[in-house]
Design an enzyme around this catalytic site. Structure first.
Site, PDB file in Angstrom:
ATOM      1  CB  CYS A 138       2.049  12.495   3.328  1.00  0.00           C
ATOM      2  SG  CYS A 138       2.981  13.513   4.469  1.00  0.00           S
ATOM      3  CE  LYS A 147       3.526  -1.984   5.545  1.00  0.00           C
ATOM      4  NZ  LYS A 147       4.505  -2.557   6.470  1.00  0.00           N
TER       5      LYS A 147
HETATM    6  O1  M6R Z   1       8.646  -0.493   1.520  1.00  0.00           O
HETATM    7  P1  M6R Z   1      10.069  -0.888   1.826  1.00  0.00           P
HETATM    8  O2  M6R Z   1      10.268  -2.356   1.914  1.00  0.00           O
HETATM    9  O3  M6R Z   1      11.037  -0.261   0.854  1.00  0.00           O
HETATM   10  O4  M6R Z   1      10.361  -0.260   3.247  1.00  0.00           O
HETATM   11  C1  M6R Z   1      11.637  -0.327   3.817  1.00  0.00           C
HETATM   12  C2  M6R Z   1      11.621   0.014   5.273  1.00  0.00           C
HETATM   13  O5  M6R Z   1      11.158   1.331   5.475  1.00  0.00           O
HETATM   14  C3  M6R Z   1      10.752  -0.946   6.074  1.00  0.00           C
HETATM   15  O6  M6R Z   1      11.131  -2.269   5.871  1.00  0.00           O
HETATM   16  C4  M6R Z   1      10.833  -0.624   7.588  1.00  0.00           C
HETATM   17  O7  M6R Z   1      12.115  -0.868   8.034  1.00  0.00           O
HETATM   18  C5  M6R Z   1       9.805  -1.467   8.325  1.00  0.00           C
HETATM   19  N1  M6R Z   1       8.767  -0.637   8.830  1.00  0.00           N
HETATM   20  C6  M6R Z   1      10.399  -2.233   9.457  1.00  0.00           C
HETATM   21  O8  M6R Z   1       9.441  -3.036  10.060  1.00  0.00           O
END
Ligand code: M6R
Length: 610
Positions: free
Chosen positions: A2, A605
């Site tokens: 969001c 994301k």
């Molecule tokens: O912002 P973050 O690195 O903590 O996010 C972790 C995961 O949600 C993120 O890496 C997710 O797995 C990706 N969208 C994969 O491509």
């Protein structure tokens, strides 16, 4: 998850157009539904529906909404299905109050029942609506909007941020209670938003909010207060040097392809950062701890696995990779002040990681070192120190350049650590660091150039495949998992990433004629991987190989197309490069399948929920 944006303007009447323009930059946070509440002459016009911002704008003409202030929200559904009723913003009991939130209310069910019992008209199953009702409730009691917003936070449990307004009052109020929030001051406008990209189209004069703070927007100023006692804080805007155009596609059809292509520059930039003075502190933090964990989720976790191999290999140091959500239940009772958690997060807002940050800081008094991309994120502010990934914006939901930067960071820190603790001969450490600095950027570019066409052609042969494996061994363990995650995420295929020697312990039974298995390897480990390839070949499976060219491997590849050859390099650079063809393969496959890789369904994301 969001994104909220609130704007108060001095003279403009085109608030819908500005809110849509700024909110579009938050698309990566949620695209299940979109809404805008625009206020003109004390009347709120609220329009919302299911779909992306472009779809809903077209449907409801959000851009044409008139007014001098308003709130927009892009939703990633958690509480309540992605329906029109659950879309945000919401009214309170009447159209006098309007607002939207980001995050989750843990006491949603009880509080909703309490409000209904007290006579509130709750129209949705979305927790964001309760934030507006809470303000409505306290306004009834106090007759004062500032107090109502401040007190409303007492009723709400969880991690969230929200923006609210009252139709006949010129201000917009926002609170930060665990989810990100940044404000901005422009000429004739003020803005508050879940993230910087939506502020930058208006201004680079920004104010970062901390948890437990609220901000009041008038048309020419933003004032920050403490939620608990209402005391005003002296918080002056700072100039953000983030390039507003960085969040644009720059001629690429998708952000993902742009971000893959930015990796040579990322290599250069992050190595520049690592070469700076602060690196000494990061290394000291690692050295001074007796127990070290690398805690992360998704792609960041996969990079953490690669990191573990580097720390073992180059520094003789044990760093345990742990999935964010598992950390408390697995290690929560064993932490002490000598524990170091390296918290790896692109967004710096992932709730699973924030929980670990709070656990480590609160209970154990251990140390936290963030590895973070988003400047101004909660992790950046709250960790004891942080290593910046130096990637600029990563807009596409699938992580690419940030995963790459994380792997480079761990390789570099491990080599430096090995030199300091005597595990690695200084000349060997210098040689490897020099390789990273002088050869990695060019090799990264070469890998993109060399494997681009190959992956495009290979992708075409995989469009009908629904199920496959991606296996790695040793250093390529994390790489293979990352390749599999990319394919799952943006191609909607089942693709499991796992350790190649583990495949024979069960999953091998899935292999029938032409069943595809991708093997990722380095020249150091290919002798072992060949055993595993043979096990698949013997069952007539289709083996696809990612790695340097080796005759011994080529022997097992039936079609030229099934060998994604990366440029020859030092074996320790291999694990950094091998991921690139996998990123590109998933990208081209996603496009061939008619999917927009930047916005895969059901995802967001930034996951600020448990
Ligand atoms: O912002 P973050 O690195 O903590 O996010 C972790 C995961 O949600 C993120 O890496 C997710 O797995 C990706 N969208 C994969 O491509």
């Amino acid at each position: 998850m969001c994104g909220i944006t609130g704007i108060v303007s001095k003279d403009r009447d085109n608030i819908g157009e500005v809110l849509v323009r700024c909110s579009r930059k938050l698309t990566y946070r949620g695209y299940d539904s979109v809404g805008v509440a625009a206020v003109r002459n004390g009347q709120v016009d609220l329009r919302k529906d299911v779909g992306t911002i472009d779809v809903v704008d077209k449907l409801l003409n959000l851009s044409g909404m008139k007014g001098d202030r308003g709130i927009a929200q892009l939703r990633w559904a958690t509480y309540g299905a992605p329906t029109k009723a659950n879309a945000q913003p919401h009214y309170g009991c009447t159209a006098d109050f309007y607002g939207a939130h980001n995050g989750n209310l843990h006491n949603y069910a009880e509080y909703r029942a309490e409000l209904i019992e007290a006579g509130h008209i709750v129209r949705s199953e979305n927790d964001g609506e309760l934030c507006v009702h809470a303000v409505d409730k306290y306004y009834e009691e106090t007759g004062d909007m500032f107090e109502a917003v401040r007190l409303s936070t007492r009723d709400l449990k969880g991690a969230f941020a929200y923006a609210v307004g009252k139709a006949d009052e010129p201000e917009i109020y926002a609170v930060k209670m665990g989810s990100s929030l940044v404000a901005g001051v422009a000429e004739g406008d003020t803005i508050v938003s879940s993230d910087l990209p939506s502020v930058l189209p208006l201004t680079s004069r920004v104010v970062y909010l901390q948890d437990g703070e609220m901000v009041v927007l008038t048309h020419d100023d933003v004032k920050v207060y403490r939620v608990d006692d209402g005391k005003q804080l002296d918080r002056q805007p700072e100039i953000s040097n983030v390039d507003a155009h960085a969040a644009e596609k720059g001629g690429y059809p998708h952000f993902m392809l742009k971000e893959i292509n930015e990796q040579p520059t990322v290599a250069q930039d992050v190595l520049g950062v690592l070469n700076g003075r602060e690196c000494d502190n990061w290394l000291r933090m690692i050295e001074d701890s007796s127990r070290k964990y690398l805690v992360a989720c998704g792609s960041s976790y996969n990079a953490g696995i690669v990191g573990t191999y580097f720390f073992n290999r180059l520094a003789g140091v044990s760093v345990v990779p742990v999935i964010g959500g598992q950390f408390g239940p697995m290690y929560g009772n064993t932490l002490d002040e000598d524990t170091l958690c390296m918290l790896v997060s692109q967004s710096g807002e992932t709730k699973d990681i924030m929980n670990v940050l709070n656990l480590v800081k609160g209970i154990s008094k251990g140390k936290t070192l963030g590895v973070v991309n988003v400047i101004g994120s909660t992790l950046m502010f709250q960790a004891d120190d942080y290593v910046p990934m130096a990637c600029g914006y990563e807009v596409s939901v699938p992580a690419t350049k940030t995963y790459f930067s994380q792997s480079v960071i761990f390789a570099y820190l491990a080599a430096k650590l090995g030199e300091r603790n005597g595990f690695l001969d200084p000349s060997e450490s210098k040689r490897f660091v020099n390789l990273l600095e002088t050869e990695l950027p060019a090799l990264t570019q070469k890998t993109i150039d060399k494997t681009g066409i190959l992956t495009k052609n290979l992708a075409r042969t995989l469009v009908d495949v629904k199920d496959l494996y991606c296996l790695g061994y040793g250093f390529t363990d994390g790489v293979a998992r990352e390749g599999a995650l990319k394919i799952k995420e943006i191609c909607y295929n089942h693709c499991e990433g796992m350790y190649s020697s583990e495949f024979k312990h069960g999953p091998l039974s899935i292999v029938t004629e032409d069943y595809p298995v991708i093997f990722v390897t380095t020249p150091e480990d290919s002798w072992m991987v060949i055993n595993h390839i043979n096990e698949v070949k013997a069952r007539h499976g289709r083996t696809i190989v990612v790695g340097e060219f080796e005759d011994s491997l080529n022997h097992y590849v039936d079609n030229k197309i099934d060998y994604l050859v990366v440029p020859r390099s030092d074996p320790l650079l291999n694990p950094l490069l091998d991921v690139i063809p996998l990123q590109m393969l998933s990208y081209y496959l996603s496009v061939d399948l008619g999917i927009n890789p930047d916005l895969p369904r059901n995802l967001s994301k930034t996951l600020t929920v448990d």
